[in-house]
Structures are given as C-alpha cells and as structure tokens.
Design a protein around this motif. Sequence first.
Motif, PDB file in Angstrom:
ATOM      1  N   SER A 153      -0.350  65.234  10.941  1.00 18.95           N
ATOM      2  CA  SER A 153      -1.033  65.310   9.537  1.00 18.95           C
ATOM      3  C   SER A 153      -1.625  64.099   9.237  1.00 18.95           C
ATOM      4  N   LEU A 154      -1.186  62.907   9.519  1.00 22.50           N
ATOM      5  CA  LEU A 154      -1.810  61.658   9.125  1.00 22.50           C
ATOM      6  C   LEU A 154      -2.648  61.197  10.100  1.00 22.50           C
ATOM      7  N   SER A 155      -2.873  61.852  11.270  1.00 18.91           N
ATOM      8  CA  SER A 155      -3.586  61.540  12.562  1.00 18.91           C
ATOM      9  C   SER A 155      -3.314  59.817  12.795  1.00 18.91           C
ATOM     10  N   ILE A 156      -1.875  59.763  13.066  1.00 17.52           N
ATOM     11  CA  ILE A 156      -1.536  58.329  13.342  1.00 17.52           C
ATOM     12  C   ILE A 156      -1.216  58.628  15.098  1.00 17.52           C
ATOM     13  N   ALA A 157      -1.147  57.301  15.599  1.00 18.34           N
ATOM     14  CA  ALA A 157      -0.885  57.070  17.144  1.00 18.34           C
ATOM     15  C   ALA A 157      -1.907  57.980  17.889  1.00 18.34           C
ATOM     16  N   PHE A 158      -2.890  58.491  17.459  1.00 14.50           N
ATOM     17  CA  PHE A 158      -3.776  59.118  18.399  1.00 14.50           C
ATOM     18  C   PHE A 158      -5.063  58.284  18.665  1.00 14.50           C
ATOM     19  N   GLY A 159      -4.979  56.875  18.233  1.00 10.60           N
ATOM     20  CA  GLY A 159      -6.212  56.044  18.508  1.00 10.60           C
ATOM     21  C   GLY A 159      -7.359  56.402  17.595  1.00 10.60           C
ATOM     22  N   ILE A 160      -7.220  57.331  16.570  1.00 13.53           N
ATOM     23  CA  ILE A 160      -8.341  57.720  15.811  1.00 13.53           C
ATOM     24  C   ILE A 160      -8.308  56.881  14.570  1.00 13.53           C
ATOM     25  N   MET A 161      -7.208  56.419  13.991  1.00 12.78           N
ATOM     26  CA  MET A 161      -7.040  55.651  12.681  1.00 12.78           C
ATOM     27  C   MET A 161      -7.406  54.044  13.183  1.00 12.78           C
ATOM     28  N   VAL A 162      -7.405  53.856  14.320  1.00 11.44           N
ATOM     29  CA  VAL A 162      -7.673  52.538  14.992  1.00 11.44           C
ATOM     30  C   VAL A 162      -9.020  52.523  14.908  1.00 11.44           C
ATOM     31  N   THR A 163      -9.866  53.524  15.348  1.00 13.65           N
ATOM     32  CA  THR A 163     -11.156  53.514  15.413  1.00 13.65           C
ATOM     33  C   THR A 163     -11.822  53.571  14.036  1.00 13.65           C
ATOM     34  N   TYR A 164     -11.323  54.350  13.088  1.00 13.10           N
ATOM     35  CA  TYR A 164     -11.861  54.256  11.690  1.00 13.10           C
ATOM     36  C   TYR A 164     -11.719  53.002  11.364  1.00 13.10           C
ATOM     37  N   ALA A 165     -10.492  52.407  11.216  1.00 16.58           N
ATOM     38  CA  ALA A 165     -10.339  50.976  10.685  1.00 16.58           C
ATOM     39  C   ALA A 165     -11.426  49.869  11.127  1.00 16.58           C
ATOM     40  N   SER A 166     -11.605  50.195  12.389  1.00 16.16           N
ATOM     41  CA  SER A 166     -12.515  48.869  13.192  1.00 16.16           C
ATOM     42  C   SER A 166     -13.965  49.045  12.371  1.00 16.16           C
ATOM     43  N   TYR A 167     -14.144  50.246  11.809  1.00 21.87           N
ATOM     44  CA  TYR A 167     -15.563  50.338  10.995  1.00 21.87           C
ATOM     45  C   TYR A 167     -15.368  49.807   9.603  1.00 21.87           C
ATOM     46  N   GLN A 168     -14.275  49.215   9.165  1.00 23.64           N
ATOM     47  CA  GLN A 168     -13.941  48.798   7.927  1.00 23.64           C
ATOM     48  C   GLN A 168     -14.555  47.281   7.633  1.00 23.64           C
ATOM     49  N   ARG A 169     -14.893  47.043   6.567  1.00 23.04           N
ATOM     50  CA  ARG A 169     -15.649  45.652   6.408  1.00 23.04           C
ATOM     51  C   ARG A 169     -14.538  44.512   6.704  1.00 23.04           C
ATOM     52  N   ARG A 170     -14.876  43.517   6.984  1.00 24.58           N
ATOM     53  CA  ARG A 170     -13.786  42.378   7.120  1.00 24.58           C
ATOM     54  C   ARG A 170     -13.136  41.961   5.866  1.00 24.58           C
ATOM     55  N   LYS A 171     -13.556  42.078   4.888  1.00 25.58           N
ATOM     56  CA  LYS A 171     -12.721  41.715   3.603  1.00 25.58           C
ATOM     57  C   LYS A 171     -12.526  43.156   2.902  1.00 25.58           C
ATOM     58  N   ALA A 172     -11.271  43.723   3.343  1.00 25.35           N
ATOM     59  CA  ALA A 172     -10.942  45.022   3.055  1.00 25.35           C
ATOM     60  C   ALA A 172      -9.464  44.976   2.868  1.00 25.35           C
ATOM     61  N   ASN A 173      -9.111  45.884   1.967  1.00 21.99           N
ATOM     62  CA  ASN A 173      -7.634  45.750   1.332  1.00 21.99           C
ATOM     63  C   ASN A 173      -7.115  46.925   2.330  1.00 21.99           C
ATOM     64  N   MET A 174      -6.692  46.510   3.450  1.00 19.53           N
ATOM     65  CA  MET A 174      -6.164  47.643   4.239  1.00 19.53           C
ATOM     66  C   MET A 174      -4.658  48.316   3.876  1.00 19.53           C
ATOM     67  N   THR A 175      -3.862  47.742   3.579  1.00 19.00           N
ATOM     68  CA  THR A 175      -2.701  48.369   3.458  1.00 19.00           C
ATOM     69  C   THR A 175      -2.591  49.356   1.980  1.00 19.00           C
ATOM     70  N   SER A 176      -3.370  48.833   1.018  1.00 24.48           N
ATOM     71  CA  SER A 176      -3.471  49.593  -0.242  1.00 24.48           C
ATOM     72  C   SER A 176      -4.320  50.817   0.040  1.00 24.48           C
ATOM     73  N   SER A 177      -5.295  50.764   0.846  1.00 28.27           N
ATOM     74  CA  SER A 177      -6.032  51.916   1.286  1.00 28.27           C
ATOM     75  C   SER A 177      -5.001  52.836   1.997  1.00 28.27           C
ATOM     76  N   GLY A 178      -4.240  52.469   2.927  1.00 26.99           N
ATOM     77  CA  GLY A 178      -3.399  52.984   3.717  1.00 26.99           C
ATOM     78  C   GLY A 178      -2.300  53.810   2.945  1.00 26.99           C
ATOM     79  N   LEU A 179      -1.762  53.099   1.753  1.00 29.87           N
ATOM     80  CA  LEU A 179      -1.033  53.896   0.777  1.00 29.87           C
ATOM     81  C   LEU A 179      -1.779  55.094   0.087  1.00 29.87           C
ATOM     82  N   VAL A 180      -2.839  54.653  -0.365  1.00 23.86           N
ATOM     83  CA  VAL A 180      -3.747  55.746  -0.955  1.00 23.86           C
ATOM     84  C   VAL A 180      -3.746  57.052  -0.177  1.00 23.86           C
ATOM     85  N   VAL A 181      -4.282  56.875   1.173  1.00 25.40           N
ATOM     86  CA  VAL A 181      -4.439  57.919   2.329  1.00 25.40           C
ATOM     87  C   VAL A 181      -3.188  58.488   2.506  1.00 25.40           C
ATOM     88  N   ALA A 182      -2.133  57.793   2.723  1.00 23.92           N
ATOM     89  CA  ALA A 182      -0.923  58.640   2.939  1.00 23.92           C
ATOM     90  C   ALA A 182      -0.370  59.395   1.706  1.00 23.92           C
TER      91      ALA A 182
END
Length: 511
Positions: A234-263
């Motif tokens: 359901s969260l699409s994790i451990a498929f390498g897909i979220m790795v790819t999506y995060a790689s297109y995120q800007r360098r200055k990006a609040n990663m964990t807070s986005s993660g909590l929103v998504v989850a």
Amino acid sequence: MAETTTERETWSSSTGFILAAVGSAVGLGNIWRFPGVAYESGGGAFLIPYLIALLTAGIPILFLDYAIGHRYRAAAPLAYRRMAKPAEALGWFQIALSFVIAVYYAAVIAWSLSYFVFAFDLRWGDDPAGFFVGEYLRTGDPEVSTTIVSAVAIPLVLVWVAVLAIIALGVTKGVQRVNVIFIPLLVVAFAGLVIRAVTLPGAMDGLNALFTPDWGALTDPGVWIAAYSQIFFSLSIAFGIMVTYASYQRRKANMTSSGLVVAFANSSFEILAGIGVFATLGFFAHQQATTVDELEGLTGPILSFVTFPAVISEMPGGTIFGAVFFAALVLAGFTSIISILLGVAASVQEKFGLGQKASAIAVCVVCAIISIALFSTTSGLIALDTVDQWANNVGIVLSAIVMTVLVVWVFRKVPVLRAHLNRVSTFKVGRSWWVLIGVLAPLLLTYMLFERVQTLVTEGYEGYPGWYLNLFGWGTIAFVVVAAAILTAIPWRGRDSEDFHPWPELEEEQR
Ligand code: PFF
C-alpha cells in the motif's frame, strides 16, 4: 566531476512531490485489497497489527527509501550503487519485482476501464459472477493459455499507451501533472461514494461486520503477515519506487514531514475505502435479508468485479454509483502504475545511458507485450492471483529484509542517512529509527517469511496444481533473482557512481 542539481529534473514543489507520492501509494491496494484483507483477518482487531506494521516498518522503511533516493539522487540501482557498489543488485531486485507488479496491475486497471463502461447499462445482468469469470474473462483451468481475450486486450493496450505517453513526458510534465489532476478528482469521487454508501439502509450492519474485533485473530501469524504485506504494497515501499520518486525531490526538501503526510493520507484513504465498501455490503445484505457474514466473495478481484456489480444492480442510482466507483479504481490505479513505470524506466535510462524517451518506450513496450501475453488470456485471472500472492507475500518481504540488513549491518549507512534526513527535515528521526529498521523489522520479517514459505510449500495455494505454482509462483521469485543478477552483471554504460559528491555541506558537518 561532481553532479550538480541542475541536471536532474525535479518536482516543481513539495506539494507536487507529495501528490505524486500519495498517487503512488493510494491505488488498487487501498480499494480492492484492504477492505477484504481486513475483513478476513480479524475485522476491527486487524487495525492493531495494521497500525503496528505502519509504525514499526511502514513509516521507518518509507523514511529509508526517501533517505536513499534523496541523498544519492538516482533511481534505485544507481542510488544503491552510489551508496555501496555491490548494493546495485538489490536495486535491480526491487525494480524487477516492480516490473512484475506492473504487468498484472495494468490488467486490473483494464478490467476497471471495461467495468466503467459496463456500469452504464449494467452489462453484467443477473449473474455478475458468471459474467466476470465466464463471459468477460473467459477463464479456463490453471494452464498456460495463449488464447487472447480481446475484451481484456483492448483496454489493456489503451492503459499501456496512456502509461507510455505519461512516462515519455517525464517527471514534471507527465507524472506530476497527472497526479495534480487525478488525486483531487479521486478524493472528491471517493468522498461522494462513501457518503452515499453510509446513508444506504443497512450500512451500519456492514460497518459492524468490518469493525467488530475478533481478538483471536491476533494470535495467528498469518494475520500479522497480511498486515505487513498490506502496508508494504500500500505504501509502495521496498520496491525501489519511492527511492526513485525521492531522487527527483529538490535538495532543500523536508523529507520526513512529507513522508508522514503521505503515510497518514494513505492509511486514511484505506480506512475510508473499508468504510465505503462495507457500508455498501451492509446495504446488500439488508436487501437480501441476510447478514454480511453470510455473503460470499468479499476479497480480491471478486469483491470489486462480482460482488460490487451485484450491489450496483440493486441500488437506486446504481449506474452513477457504479460508474464513479470504477472510475475511481482507474484513477487510483493509474497514478500508481505510472510510479512503477517511472522507476523502471529511470533505472534502465541510467544504467544504459539512454535518453529519457528511448527508455520510456523500450520499457513500456516490453511491459505491455508481457502484460498482454500473460494476463489478457483465458488463464489471466488465475495467473494474476498466483503471481500477486508470491510477489506480495514472498518477494516484497524478502526485499525489505535484504534492504534493511544491507543498509544497517553490512554497509552501516544509518548514521549518514539519519544525518541526511535530519539535516533537511523538520521532523527529526531519533535512534529508535535504527532499532526499528535494524533490529525489529528484519527479525519480524524473517520470521514471517519462514512462516509463509512453509505454508506455501506444504499447503500450496488455492488448490492449483503444483507445476502451476512452480511456474507462476516460485517462477516469479526465480525470475526476479535472475533478472537482478543479469542486470547487475551487465557493465554500467551510463553515468557511473564514481565521484558522486552531491552533499559537500553535509560531509563537512560530519567531519
Ligand atoms: N501502492 C499501490 C496500491 O496500493 O495499489 C500499489 C503499488 C504501487 C505497489 C507502486 C508497489 C509500487 F511500487
């Protein structure tokens, strides 16, 4: 030379990233998987293993995916390779597994597209089960069939053409734009469905059936496996897909807070889907003067494509309800499948040094051919059920175990990844993250994997013949392992991992 950020396409804002990540997470898994799994696995009591799985493995591994993608700025194979060269193989394992999911997931979107059309004249008539399995899918025995069913193949081709068009347009113009339009549409459509469902007579009985806890279920390891598998899928994790999506995120990006929103958004949607589906089933039971427990066909494809059509036929205004329901399945499924294809295409692009469009075409055409050959035939439904069982209960659990053990214990990357997340994010990850991904998750998952493999070996699956399970079940796992080995062995042709220093500031701080 060190890579600079200008070379990599990025989401145009954090909202763009969050919508895309929610689009990947919210999919068929939320609508056709969760309600049935929850009902079968203890009803209300299932929420306990579900929440525990979310907190102990779901969110921590989502953070891990994000940290790797954002720090190493590449699709899974290259991101892992930049982390530690031999880890490239894990990236290909995950991408091969995603590929497997994509080829059958597309078929379910194609069915939904057909059913969207069928809803307008209630094409399934008085016998939705006979219609789905017999007339529409023309399902035969578990065999390797080469008879293509055109009613499935045609919408399936349409799905692949649409996927190809979006992937070829790239991250911002393609994937982000689709999500920005589809996700709000989906939320509105689904909210409408749930409101309609809970106001139907008998709805409360349906909700009681879903939420009344069967505490005994908590002692069944199968229930825990179901909860963890559901969270991963359901969260699409451990498929390498979220790795790819995060790689297109800007360098200055609040990663964990986005993660909590998504989850949080994903689980809310999942529980909302459970409420909508079971309220509707409560109405159905009420119409038939029976109880929800007496109803049959409450799981998997049968729930959406047999039981739901039966209810739609009985409902005042059923045509509209049906059309919106199947449109919601198409929207949710489409935003998920494009995340998978972007991950696979970006991996191929980076490894072989291809252009973005060339890799999109190559990957989508291969996927489409395999998808049509395997899943639009008269044995498509059975093949899909078997491949799904192995990919999601064996493949993804194995992927998560290998990933956590490699990152935490073999390459010892937790300090650097944790520092990375904390540097860019407002929600800080503490030492407990290490305990969760380094100790608890691998131990629990290894135990669950043994249990599941033992059950599949001793009891088989759905009474399908052994040779069939070997081919489509264990064969799926063998395919993923062999594909990972071959793709890793091929020499790297694109931009390599050498000299990758994208975060000099962070290295400076750690010295
Ligand atoms: N998360 C999607 C769903 O719940 O339907 C399915 C999915 C998407 C699984 C992307 C895996 C993946 F990489």
